[in-house]
Design an enzyme around this catalytic site. Structure first.
Site, PDB file in Angstrom:
ATOM      1  N   LYS A  59       0.848  -1.214   0.000  1.00 43.76           N
ATOM      2  CA  LYS A  59       0.000   0.000   0.000  1.00 43.76           C
ATOM      3  C   LYS A  59       0.874   1.251   0.000  1.00 43.76           C
ATOM      4  O   LYS A  59       0.585   2.218  -0.710  1.00 43.76           O
ATOM      5  CB  LYS A  59      -0.931  -0.016   1.230  1.00 43.76           C
ATOM      6  CG  LYS A  59      -2.038  -1.055   1.104  1.00 43.76           C
ATOM      7  CD  LYS A  59      -2.820  -1.253   2.405  1.00 43.76           C
ATOM      8  CE  LYS A  59      -3.819  -2.391   2.236  1.00 43.76           C
ATOM      9  NZ  LYS A  59      -4.559  -2.713   3.468  1.00 43.76           N
ATOM     10  N   GLN A 103      -4.939  -1.443   9.750  1.00 48.76           N
ATOM     11  CA  GLN A 103      -4.768  -2.733   9.076  1.00 48.76           C
ATOM     12  C   GLN A 103      -5.316  -3.867   9.953  1.00 48.76           C
ATOM     13  O   GLN A 103      -4.963  -3.980  11.126  1.00 48.76           O
ATOM     14  CB  GLN A 103      -3.267  -2.950   8.778  1.00 48.76           C
ATOM     15  CG  GLN A 103      -2.946  -4.227   8.032  1.00 48.76           C
ATOM     16  CD  GLN A 103      -3.458  -4.224   6.598  1.00 48.76           C
ATOM     17  OE1 GLN A 103      -3.370  -3.243   5.882  1.00 48.76           O
ATOM     18  NE2 GLN A 103      -4.034  -5.347   6.178  1.00 48.76           N
ATOM     19  N   ASP A 126     -11.108   2.753   4.101  1.00 49.75           N
ATOM     20  CA  ASP A 126     -11.386   1.317   3.921  1.00 49.75           C
ATOM     21  C   ASP A 126     -12.891   1.082   3.786  1.00 49.75           C
ATOM     22  O   ASP A 126     -13.323  -0.033   3.488  1.00 49.75           O
ATOM     23  CB  ASP A 126     -10.851   0.509   5.113  1.00 49.75           C
ATOM     24  CG  ASP A 126      -9.539  -0.199   4.795  1.00 49.75           C
ATOM     25  OD1 ASP A 126      -9.202  -0.303   3.594  1.00 49.75           O
ATOM     26  OD2 ASP A 126      -8.865  -0.646   5.731  1.00 49.75           O
TER      27      ASP A 126
END
Ligand code: NAD
Length: 298
Positions: A59, A103, A126
């Site tokens: 990422k 995460q 997200d």
């Protein structure tokens, strides 16, 4: 049979995003506008899960490629839930971050639901907060969860319409299965599908899968979907990523999807490979979501 090349499409999108960001910054000039600085993403990682470390590295690389500033914010897995919540609040309140992600997975002593729910939905790139999930379900402006957004984009770039199609989604996770089903049933040109959601308690998985025009599988069981479960001419999207030990591979493991690719592919109109299918599209969706948050559209 056509292989849906997520790696190539993701590279195309990264090029488009890079141009978009540099155009926006050039047009901002010295004015006090949002384009005066790079978009900025925070990536919070807790502990040392090897798969998470790899995802975070990928990422960060993708951000650098398109001109998004990414900051890795790492904590040991001894961090308490309260300390992590305080970090989420800090990022919510820091205007230099357009968006941030935490995460997953988190260590067992921290509730993923609690942490996710604390994120400001306008910075939730997200797309996992209850606000964004609810807005997506109601068809309101929102940030869409990265993997479903990536799958929708992949289908659309290959001109695979979901309108009036029977889409079977296997797996009901909050990050893939549920938001995917919700997105595809929307009254929208990229939705309009008849959707069936299967999960671990589905008793007739094979029969349901055989009725799918488009089969999307997010389970994490390599080889779950075999050739006898797929209709001739179906489109198959394999979300699964499982590390399998492989002493012959330089990394010591290889990645496997949920679909028995070699035997299923000959029956398909379109199919995604693993790796190189959905994975790169998920990362590129995170970049698109960050740009959306940067543009303050919510
Ligand atoms: P999860 O691991 O949280 O849950 C698995 C789901 O599969 C559950 O909803 C369960 O009901 C269902 N399931 C389990 N056994 C089943 C069976 N026999 N038949 C039907 N359904 C069954 O799900 P997740 O977090 O969405 O992850 C699924 C897979 O997708 C994993 O391999 C993960 O690594 C991968 N993944 C990939 C990406 C990507 O970008 N490619 C993104 C997210 C997840």
């Amino acid at each position: 049979m056509t292989i849906l090349d997520g790696k190539r499409i993701a590279a195309d999108i990264r090029r488009e995003l890079k141009e978009q960001i540099s155009r926006r910054r050039a047009s901002a000039g010295d004015k006090q506008t949002i384009g005066n600085r790079c978009p900025k993403l925070g990536i919070v990682i807790v502990g040392h899960n090897p798969a998470s470390e790899t995802y975070v590295t990928n990422k960060m690389k993708a951000c650098a490629e398109v001109g998004i500033e990414a900051e890795r914010i790492a904590f040991e897995d001894t961090i308490t839930q309260e300390q992590l919540l305080a970090e989420v609040q800090r990022l919510n309140n820091d205007p230099s971050f357009d968006g941030f992600i935490v995460q997953l997975p988190l260590p067992a002593h921290i509730s993923e639901q609690t942490i996710t729910a604390a994120i400001d939905y306008r910075k939730d790139v997200d797309g996992l907060t209850p606000e964004n999930v609810g807005r997506a379900a109601k068809g309101l402006p929102c940030i869409i969860s990265a993997t479903p957004r990536g799958i929708r984009e992949l289908l659309s770039r290959y001109h695979i319409s979901t309108d009036g199609k029977h889409v079977v989604v296997v797996g009901r996770s909050n990050i893939v299965g549920k938001p995917m089903a919700s997105l595809l049933m929307q009254k929208h040109e990229t939705g309009n599908a008849t959707v069936t959601l299967c999960h671990s308690h589905t008793t007739n998985l094979k029969q349901v899968c055989l009725t799918a025009d488009i089969l999307i599988v997010a389970v994490g069981h390599p080889g779950l979907i075999t050739a006898d479960m797929v209709a001739e001419g179906a489109t198959v999207i394999d979300v699964g990523i499982t590390r399998i030990e492989d002493p012959n591979s330089p990394k010591g493991y290889r990645l496997a999807g949920d679909v028995d690719f070699d035997n299923v592919a000959p029956k398909c109109a379109y199919i995604t490979p693993v790796p190189g299918g959905v994975g790169p599209m998920t990362i590129v969706s995170l970049l698109q979501n960050t740009l959306q948050a940067y543009g303050h559209t919510l």
